[in-house]
Design a protein around this motif. Sequence first.
Motif: not given
Ligand code: LMR
Length: 392
Positions: A367, A243, A180, A341, A127, A14-15, A211, A34-35
């Motif tokens: 996602r 969030k 998520n 999401f 996640w 994700l990052l 969340y 990214v969330g």
């Molecule tokens: C996500 O799921 O995109 C967020 O929670 C950011 C992360 O730390 O993964």
Amino acid sequence: MSAFTLPEPSLDPLLNLISQYRADTRSNKIDLGVGVYRDDNGHTPVLAAVKTAEARLYESQDSKSYLGLTGDSDFVDVLGNLLFQSPTGRSVAGAQTPGGSGALRLAAELYKTAYPDNTLWVGLPTWPNHLPLVESVGIKTATYPYFSREKQALLFDSMLEHLSNASAGDAVLLHGCCHNPTGADLSSTQWSELATLLADKELIPIVDLAYHGLGDGLLQDLNGTRTVIQHCPQTLVATSCSKNFGLYRDRVGAVYMVADNKALAIRAQAYFGHVARRIYSMPPDHGAAVVKMILTDSNLRQEWQTELGTMVQRLNTLRKAIAAAGASIGLEFVSEQKGMFSLLPLSPEQVDSLIGDHAVYLAGDGRINIAGCQPPHLEHFIESLKSVDFHF
Ligand code: LMR
């Protein structure tokens, strides 16, 4: 002379998208990766209630001295009251943590100490950091099916069937609300059925509440967590203010154990501090001080709730817009889901093409972050899905 040998670390799925997206120079790029919440300009704003609290803090804070291993106990209590409201017959232990990840880590450490030989069950999909995070503590893990991406449906019967094979003392990781990555939550009846099974089989729930407030509201989003707490003698809860307060980079979270006996809660409280000391000593204070100020000032609290409500309303409006614009390719399910999401049934090749050929950034599992799909991007998003032959 010996030299460091460092294997290539795997990139966080994700990052990694953040830097990929930043480096992309195409003007039509869309960030559904990214969330983080985004407004209509694609910006992640600082909430007005946060700004006011920060200004007050700047004026009033007269020391930066240490607070303690479990952070500011007033913050922990105030946030705990928002979540649990003095559950009958239960004692609550809690610690401030660096974000929800810090909370999960402390929960996992506490669990591992009490049940070193047991297994922690994780629902799939989840996640992507859940399994690496808990496995880094040395916990054995197993998985249970939660959701079918292909059918866009919960796999509740299968989930219960798998969990009925768990042994007493095993832990079960659950998403409290706004799942998520799927946006699909259990109904009240399903939470009750699940909680009964957890209690009957003597399983330990670990609820991830990252969340809270982004689904049906601050109170309604706690329905599942509170049902589990009512049924089970011990529940661990990891929560985050990233969030719902938009405090992502300030790293604000808390971990709680809600226990049926006071002595255990006191021991857990001490243990949270003991574990924190070995990892980071103390959590960062600034964001937690902001949250405490907001939650203890009725005007600021009201302002925050209104801002949170606006975010949720916008997410729901975007969900409806995506469902309507994508009706011909079967995207109606998006409007039925909650939080940030939805998980589209896309192959890795389709995801690669969306990113590479269409500048539509999304997670590798399909996602999408609903908040990233601003109205001007909607057409490009739907056309891109059609170009990669997506159809549900
Ligand atoms: C996500 O799921 O995109 C967020 O929670 C950011 C992360 O730390 O993964």
